[in-house]
Design a protein around this motif. Structure first.
Motif, PDB file in Angstrom:
ATOM      1  N   ILE A 121     -12.765  -8.053  -8.728  1.00  0.00           N
ATOM      2  CA  ILE A 121     -11.811  -6.954  -8.847  1.00  0.00           C
ATOM      3  C   ILE A 121     -10.437  -7.549  -9.092  1.00  0.00           C
ATOM      4  O   ILE A 121      -9.961  -8.379  -8.320  1.00  0.00           O
ATOM      5  CB  ILE A 121     -11.786  -6.077  -7.580  1.00  0.00           C
ATOM      6  N   THR A 122      -9.815  -7.115 -10.163  1.00  0.00           N
ATOM      7  CA  THR A 122      -8.447  -7.496 -10.461  1.00  0.00           C
ATOM      8  C   THR A 122      -7.608  -6.238 -10.236  1.00  0.00           C
ATOM      9  O   THR A 122      -7.907  -5.185 -10.806  1.00  0.00           O
ATOM     10  CB  THR A 122      -8.326  -7.980 -11.915  1.00  0.00           C
ATOM     11  N   TYR A 123      -6.612  -6.343  -9.368  1.00  0.00           N
ATOM     12  CA  TYR A 123      -5.843  -5.152  -9.011  1.00  0.00           C
ATOM     13  C   TYR A 123      -4.394  -5.491  -8.732  1.00  0.00           C
ATOM     14  O   TYR A 123      -4.048  -6.638  -8.462  1.00  0.00           O
ATOM     15  CB  TYR A 123      -6.472  -4.427  -7.825  1.00  0.00           C
ATOM     16  N   LYS A 124      -3.570  -4.472  -8.809  1.00  0.00           N
ATOM     17  CA  LYS A 124      -2.141  -4.617  -8.523  1.00  0.00           C
ATOM     18  C   LYS A 124      -1.727  -3.469  -7.619  1.00  0.00           C
ATOM     19  O   LYS A 124      -2.135  -2.330  -7.828  1.00  0.00           O
ATOM     20  CB  LYS A 124      -1.342  -4.586  -9.830  1.00  0.00           C
ATOM     21  N   MET A 125      -0.929  -3.800  -6.641  1.00  0.00           N
ATOM     22  CA  MET A 125      -0.419  -2.795  -5.726  1.00  0.00           C
ATOM     23  C   MET A 125       0.748  -2.054  -6.375  1.00  0.00           C
ATOM     24  O   MET A 125       1.504  -2.636  -7.152  1.00  0.00           O
ATOM     25  CB  MET A 125       0.051  -3.442  -4.421  1.00  0.00           C
ATOM     26  N   PRO A 126       0.915  -0.765  -6.047  1.00  0.00           N
ATOM     27  CA  PRO A 126       2.095  -0.041  -6.516  1.00  0.00           C
ATOM     28  C   PRO A 126       3.314  -0.416  -5.660  1.00  0.00           C
ATOM     29  O   PRO A 126       3.167  -1.085  -4.633  1.00  0.00           O
ATOM     30  CB  PRO A 126       1.700   1.422  -6.283  1.00  0.00           C
ATOM     31  N   LEU A 127       4.466  -0.017  -6.071  1.00  0.00           N
ATOM     32  CA  LEU A 127       5.705  -0.103  -5.281  1.00  0.00           C
ATOM     33  C   LEU A 127       6.248  -1.518  -5.088  1.00  0.00           C
ATOM     34  O   LEU A 127       6.971  -1.786  -4.123  1.00  0.00           O
ATOM     35  CB  LEU A 127       5.531   0.578  -3.912  1.00  0.00           C
ATOM     36  N   GLY A 128       5.888  -2.443  -5.980  1.00  0.00           N
ATOM     37  CA  GLY A 128       6.484  -3.781  -5.948  1.00  0.00           C
ATOM     38  C   GLY A 128       6.311  -4.506  -4.629  1.00  0.00           C
ATOM     39  O   GLY A 128       5.208  -4.574  -4.088  1.00  0.00           O
ATOM     40  N   ILE A 129       7.426  -5.039  -4.094  1.00  0.00           N
ATOM     41  CA  ILE A 129       7.327  -5.849  -2.873  1.00  0.00           C
ATOM     42  C   ILE A 129       6.893  -5.017  -1.670  1.00  0.00           C
ATOM     43  O   ILE A 129       6.256  -5.538  -0.755  1.00  0.00           O
ATOM     44  CB  ILE A 129       8.625  -6.637  -2.567  1.00  0.00           C
ATOM     45  N   LEU A 130       7.213  -3.717  -1.666  1.00  0.00           N
ATOM     46  CA  LEU A 130       6.744  -2.849  -0.583  1.00  0.00           C
ATOM     47  C   LEU A 130       5.215  -2.758  -0.616  1.00  0.00           C
ATOM     48  O   LEU A 130       4.552  -2.873   0.414  1.00  0.00           O
ATOM     49  CB  LEU A 130       7.368  -1.458  -0.690  1.00  0.00           C
ATOM     50  N   GLY A 131       4.659  -2.583  -1.803  1.00  0.00           N
ATOM     51  CA  GLY A 131       3.204  -2.549  -1.952  1.00  0.00           C
ATOM     52  C   GLY A 131       2.567  -3.862  -1.551  1.00  0.00           C
ATOM     53  O   GLY A 131       1.505  -3.881  -0.915  1.00  0.00           O
TER      54      GLY A 131
END
Length: 162
Positions: free
Chosen positions: A124-134
């Protein structure tokens, strides 16, 4: 990699890798995983996973699946994924079209391990939303939650498919 889960991060994108041996032929393992309805069987009950779209066919490229999940106690979100590639019985890929992640790309591979045994790989390749907060939420909660989900899956897949 031994059976288990690893999560790494490069350039703001996370990669989760997991693998598990399944005591079935690749074709029999595929028969289980090609049915989107089985996703609810291998998802921890506390996630309140519920498919909200009609599933009228087994996995096919272009299939859109909508569902609701509980991301935190009392907080449910809608998630929409598309099966973008299906190559029976070797692999399929699903991608988030709408949901809790900024990006989600999930590859499922099945490898004939001989003697009626299949090696299943998830990437799974994924990215969190909200930048450093995420990213902070990932370190505090999401990493642990993803590990718990795959630990549950390992256990329940062994129970169902053994």
């Amino acid at each position: 990699m031994e059976e288990g889960v690893s999560i790494t991060k490069h350039s703001g994108v996370y990669t989760l890798k997991a693998q598990q041996t399944i005591p079935l032929s690749m074709e029999k393992a595929w028969d289980f995983f090609k049915d989107p309805n089985n996703l609810s069987r291998i998802t921890p009950p506390e996630m309140g996973f519920k498919i909200t779209s009609s599933i009228d066919r087994m996995a096919y490229a272009g299939q859109i699946i909508t569902y609701k999940i509980q991301v935190f106690p009392g907080i449910h979100v809608s998630w929409v994924t598309e099966l973008t590639v299906v190559e029976a019985p070797h692999f399929f890929i699903d991608e988030q079209r709408f949901g809790p992640y900024a990006m989600w790309h999930h590859e499922h591979f099945f490898e004939d391990f001989g003697n009626e045994t299949t090696l299943m790989h998830d990437k799974i390749t994924y990215k969190m939303p909200l930048g450093i907060l995420g990213d902070a939420v990932h370190e505090l909660l999401v990493r642990k939650k993803l590990r718990a989900i795959f630990s549950f899956r390992r256990k329940i897949i062994d129970e169902i498919l053994s």
